[in-house]
Design a protein around this motif. Structure first.
Motif, PDB file in Angstrom:
ATOM      1  N   ARG A   5      -0.267   6.071  -2.059  1.00  0.00           N
ATOM      2  CA  ARG A   5       1.021   5.462  -1.710  1.00  0.00           C
ATOM      3  C   ARG A   5       1.662   6.097  -0.471  1.00  0.00           C
ATOM      4  O   ARG A   5       2.175   5.366   0.392  1.00  0.00           O
ATOM      5  CB  ARG A   5       1.973   5.470  -2.909  1.00  0.00           C
ATOM      6  CG  ARG A   5       3.237   4.640  -2.688  1.00  0.00           C
ATOM      7  CD  ARG A   5       3.914   4.275  -4.006  1.00  0.00           C
ATOM      8  NE  ARG A   5       4.175   5.423  -4.843  1.00  0.00           N
ATOM      9  CZ  ARG A   5       5.198   6.269  -4.667  1.00  0.00           C
ATOM     10  NH1 ARG A   5       6.045   6.076  -3.675  1.00  0.00           N
ATOM     11  NH2 ARG A   5       5.370   7.294  -5.484  1.00  0.00           N
ATOM     12  N   PRO A   6       1.651   7.420  -0.299  1.00  0.00           N
ATOM     13  CA  PRO A   6       2.220   7.977   0.936  1.00  0.00           C
ATOM     14  C   PRO A   6       1.484   7.515   2.198  1.00  0.00           C
ATOM     15  O   PRO A   6       2.107   7.270   3.235  1.00  0.00           O
ATOM     16  CB  PRO A   6       2.086   9.491   0.735  1.00  0.00           C
ATOM     17  CG  PRO A   6       2.001   9.681  -0.734  1.00  0.00           C
ATOM     18  CD  PRO A   6       1.256   8.491  -1.247  1.00  0.00           C
ATOM     19  N   VAL A   7       0.169   7.373   2.086  1.00  0.00           N
ATOM     20  CA  VAL A   7      -0.629   6.944   3.241  1.00  0.00           C
ATOM     21  C   VAL A   7      -0.300   5.504   3.619  1.00  0.00           C
ATOM     22  O   VAL A   7      -0.044   5.194   4.796  1.00  0.00           O
ATOM     23  CB  VAL A   7      -2.137   7.081   2.934  1.00  0.00           C
ATOM     24  CG1 VAL A   7      -2.970   6.522   4.086  1.00  0.00           C
ATOM     25  CG2 VAL A   7      -2.495   8.533   2.665  1.00  0.00           C
ATOM     26  N   THR A   8      -0.294   4.621   2.638  1.00  0.00           N
ATOM     27  CA  THR A   8      -0.058   3.205   2.942  1.00  0.00           C
ATOM     28  C   THR A   8       1.402   2.952   3.327  1.00  0.00           C
ATOM     29  O   THR A   8       1.671   2.043   4.115  1.00  0.00           O
ATOM     30  CB  THR A   8      -0.448   2.311   1.758  1.00  0.00           C
ATOM     31  OG1 THR A   8       0.293   2.686   0.596  1.00  0.00           O
ATOM     32  CG2 THR A   8      -1.948   2.436   1.468  1.00  0.00           C
ATOM     33  N   THR A   9       2.325   3.737   2.801  1.00  0.00           N
ATOM     34  CA  THR A   9       3.724   3.600   3.206  1.00  0.00           C
ATOM     35  C   THR A   9       3.867   3.868   4.697  1.00  0.00           C
ATOM     36  O   THR A   9       4.548   3.123   5.421  1.00  0.00           O
ATOM     37  CB  THR A   9       4.618   4.563   2.407  1.00  0.00           C
ATOM     38  OG1 THR A   9       4.616   4.165   1.039  1.00  0.00           O
ATOM     39  CG2 THR A   9       6.050   4.537   2.930  1.00  0.00           C
ATOM     40  N   ALA A  10       3.207   4.899   5.189  1.00  0.00           N
ATOM     41  CA  ALA A  10       3.266   5.219   6.615  1.00  0.00           C
ATOM     42  C   ALA A  10       2.643   4.104   7.452  1.00  0.00           C
ATOM     43  O   ALA A  10       3.180   3.721   8.507  1.00  0.00           O
ATOM     44  CB  ALA A  10       2.562   6.547   6.881  1.00  0.00           C
ATOM     45  N   ILE A  11       1.523   3.559   6.979  1.00  0.00           N
ATOM     46  CA  ILE A  11       0.868   2.478   7.725  1.00  0.00           C
ATOM     47  C   ILE A  11       1.731   1.225   7.711  1.00  0.00           C
ATOM     48  O   ILE A  11       1.869   0.543   8.744  1.00  0.00           O
ATOM     49  CB  ILE A  11      -0.522   2.184   7.138  1.00  0.00           C
ATOM     50  CG1 ILE A  11      -1.448   3.391   7.280  1.00  0.00           C
ATOM     51  CG2 ILE A  11      -1.152   0.973   7.845  1.00  0.00           C
ATOM     52  CD1 ILE A  11      -2.770   3.223   6.563  1.00  0.00           C
ATOM     53  N   GLN A  12       2.325   0.888   6.571  1.00  0.00           N
ATOM     54  CA  GLN A  12       3.215  -0.267   6.496  1.00  0.00           C
ATOM     55  C   GLN A  12       4.339  -0.151   7.521  1.00  0.00           C
ATOM     56  O   GLN A  12       4.643  -1.103   8.244  1.00  0.00           O
ATOM     57  CB  GLN A  12       3.819  -0.388   5.094  1.00  0.00           C
ATOM     58  CG  GLN A  12       2.910  -0.990   4.051  1.00  0.00           C
ATOM     59  CD  GLN A  12       3.586  -1.055   2.696  1.00  0.00           C
ATOM     60  OE1 GLN A  12       3.671  -0.056   1.987  1.00  0.00           O
ATOM     61  NE2 GLN A  12       4.075  -2.229   2.334  1.00  0.00           N
ATOM     62  N   ASN A  13       4.960   0.993   7.567  1.00  0.00           N
ATOM     63  CA  ASN A  13       6.083   1.183   8.489  1.00  0.00           C
ATOM     64  C   ASN A  13       5.639   1.079   9.945  1.00  0.00           C
ATOM     65  O   ASN A  13       6.309   0.445  10.769  1.00  0.00           O
ATOM     66  CB  ASN A  13       6.747   2.536   8.227  1.00  0.00           C
ATOM     67  CG  ASN A  13       7.473   2.582   6.900  1.00  0.00           C
ATOM     68  OD1 ASN A  13       7.907   1.550   6.386  1.00  0.00           O
ATOM     69  ND2 ASN A  13       7.608   3.766   6.324  1.00  0.00           N
ATOM     70  N   GLU A  14       4.487   1.676  10.268  1.00  0.00           N
ATOM     71  CA  GLU A  14       4.025   1.637  11.653  1.00  0.00           C
ATOM     72  C   GLU A  14       3.571   0.233  12.052  1.00  0.00           C
ATOM     73  O   GLU A  14       3.808  -0.206  13.181  1.00  0.00           O
ATOM     74  CB  GLU A  14       2.883   2.627  11.859  1.00  0.00           C
ATOM     75  CG  GLU A  14       2.448   2.734  13.315  1.00  0.00           C
ATOM     76  CD  GLU A  14       1.356   3.766  13.543  1.00  0.00           C
ATOM     77  OE1 GLU A  14       0.802   3.787  14.667  1.00  0.00           O
ATOM     78  OE2 GLU A  14       1.046   4.540  12.614  1.00  0.00           O
ATOM     79  N   SER A  15       2.935  -0.481  11.121  1.00  0.00           N
ATOM     80  CA  SER A  15       2.406  -1.801  11.455  1.00  0.00           C
ATOM     81  C   SER A  15       3.507  -2.806  11.738  1.00  0.00           C
ATOM     82  O   SER A  15       3.274  -3.835  12.384  1.00  0.00           O
ATOM     83  CB  SER A  15       1.520  -2.320  10.316  1.00  0.00           C
ATOM     84  OG  SER A  15       2.280  -2.670   9.176  1.00  0.00           O
ATOM     85  N   GLN A  16       4.725  -2.543  11.272  1.00  0.00           N
ATOM     86  CA  GLN A  16       5.829  -3.467  11.492  1.00  0.00           C
ATOM     87  C   GLN A  16       6.446  -3.335  12.890  1.00  0.00           C
ATOM     88  O   GLN A  16       7.291  -4.147  13.267  1.00  0.00           O
ATOM     89  CB  GLN A  16       6.901  -3.262  10.420  1.00  0.00           C
ATOM     90  CG  GLN A  16       6.443  -3.681   9.033  1.00  0.00           C
ATOM     91  CD  GLN A  16       7.519  -3.508   7.978  1.00  0.00           C
ATOM     92  OE1 GLN A  16       8.697  -3.652   8.256  1.00  0.00           O
ATOM     93  NE2 GLN A  16       7.110  -3.208   6.767  1.00  0.00           N
ATOM     94  N   GLN A  17       6.006  -2.335  13.643  1.00  0.00           N
ATOM     95  CA  GLN A  17       6.575  -2.138  14.978  1.00  0.00           C
ATOM     96  C   GLN A  17       5.873  -3.030  15.993  1.00  0.00           C
ATOM     97  O   GLN A  17       5.306  -2.581  16.983  1.00  0.00           O
ATOM     98  CB  GLN A  17       6.454  -0.659  15.380  1.00  0.00           C
ATOM     99  CG  GLN A  17       7.082   0.296  14.381  1.00  0.00           C
ATOM    100  CD  GLN A  17       8.551  -0.018  14.125  1.00  0.00           C
ATOM    101  OE1 GLN A  17       9.325  -0.182  15.063  1.00  0.00           O
ATOM    102  NE2 GLN A  17       8.934  -0.104  12.859  1.00  0.00           N
TER     103      GLN A  17
END
Length: 357
Positions: free
Chosen positions: A338-350
């Motif tokens: 979950r910490p890994v995918t949370t970071a990717i989710q946030n970055e992918s939205q930029q």
């Protein structure tokens, strides 16, 4: 898994997409046979090309699928970013997309058609463990098992349920009542011939042309060239038909060589709205967990959606084989992923940052 022998553990996977079958393969490699329930009446994948990062390739090799994968995939040695008129901006992928680090063992990114990837993941699974025309309806969780009911009337029991049923997952409502978020972007994807794209694409790399609002991306797949136009739209329809004139209006600043590629497309063509989900603070109960887009649907700007689901599959298979109880296994899996995918989710939205770098 001390509470029950691995070979006796009853695992149900809801969803027969990339995440669901990757999980079935990963579990099988740990001695656990999982049942996959898919709502469609036949298996298939829509879309075109998909980027597979070295981390996923290592897992395919571990699962015994490496040789077949490399037969169908096309290696992407480079990613090049161009202006709309074809002037090179950079080929330093880590400068543009810092999350895509170079593989320590020297593997390059690869691209493969989504249908070929799904076929690859299905191939090791005995058909008796694949159940089509089973749309999830509801579940009841007890201390000892989960009872799942499908809309066709079937009822099954499981020791653990893995929900890999996509961005619209109704099992996610156990943890959150959030709704998918429209990005403001539509995507048109298709496969073009190599002859048509020989002046604008590369057979061993990814190219991206972009102005401040629209992106054209091309990468090789077996049988042709994946062609993707990402463009802003106020229409939040999940799927709509698009005609050539609308696409032309998005490419007014692009070189004529790129614009002419629209002549090779059959119209109307499907345009899909890009939606994502925000991260949520919990994925798991004692016997039910989320995986892939059901847990962490993200925008495709980093090419991490399928790769994240594949990594989820490896993580949950390891956890179920290592931990003493299902509850501990699901918590280990969630704590790891979950910490890994949370970071990717946030970055992918930029998305705007990607366009303007």
């Amino acid at each position: 898994m001390n509470e029950k022998k691995l070979e006796d553990l009853n695992v149900v996977i809801i969803g027969g997409g990339i995440g669901g079958f990757a999980t079935a393969v990963a579990l099988q490699n740990k001695g656990i046979q999982a049942h996959v329930y898919e709502q469609a009446q036949r298996l298939g994948e829509v879309g075109a090309g998909i980027t597979i990062h070295p981390s996923s390739q290592h897992l395919f090799e571990k699962w015994g699928l490496g040789e077949v994968f490399y037969e169908k995939a096309r290696i992407n040695k480079t990613i090049e970013f161009f202006t709309p008129q074809g002037e090179l901006v950079t080929n330093d992928v880590e400068k543009i997309l810092p999350s895509l680090k170079q593989d320590k063992l020297g593997l390059h990114r690869a691209s493969i058609h989504r249908a070929h990837l799904l076929d690859l993941l299905i191939s090791p699974i005995d058909p008796e463990y694949i159940h089509l025309d089973h749309k999830f309806k509801s579940l009841i969780e007890t201390d000892d098992y989960v009872e799942i009911t499908f809309e066709n009337g079937a009822v099954v029991r499981a020791d653990v349920v893995i929900a890999a049923n996509g961005i619209h997952s109704n099992i996610r409502t156990i943890f959150s009542n959030d709704e998918p978020i429209y990005s403001g972007i539509h995507s048109v994807r298709t496969i073009l011939g190599l002859e048509a794209t020989k002046e604008t694409a590369k057979e061993d790399g990814t190219v991206m042309y972009r102005d401040d609002r629209t992106v054209i991306l091309m990468q090789p797949v077996a049988g042709g060239m994946h062609f993707d136009i990402l463009y802003p739209s106020e229409d939040s329809s999940w799927v709509k038909d698009t005609v050539k004139e609308e696409l032309l209006s998005k490419l007014t600043s692009f070189d004529e060589k790129l614009v002419r590629l629209l002549d090779t497309i059959e119209y109307p063509i499907v345009s899909r709205a890009l939606y994502c989900r925000q991260p949520i603070p919990q994925w798991s109960t004692n016997r039910v967990t989320l995986l892939g887009d059901a847990a962490h649907s993200m925008l495709p700007t980093l090419g991490q959606g399928a790769n994240s689901a594949i990594a989820d599959a490896d993580s949950i298979a390891r956890a179920l084989s290592e931990c003493a109880t299902v509850k501990e296994a699901l918590q280990q899996y969630e704590n790891e992923r979950r910490p890994v995918t949370t970071a990717i989710q946030n970055e992918s939205q930029q998305y705007d940052q990607l366009l303007n770098k």
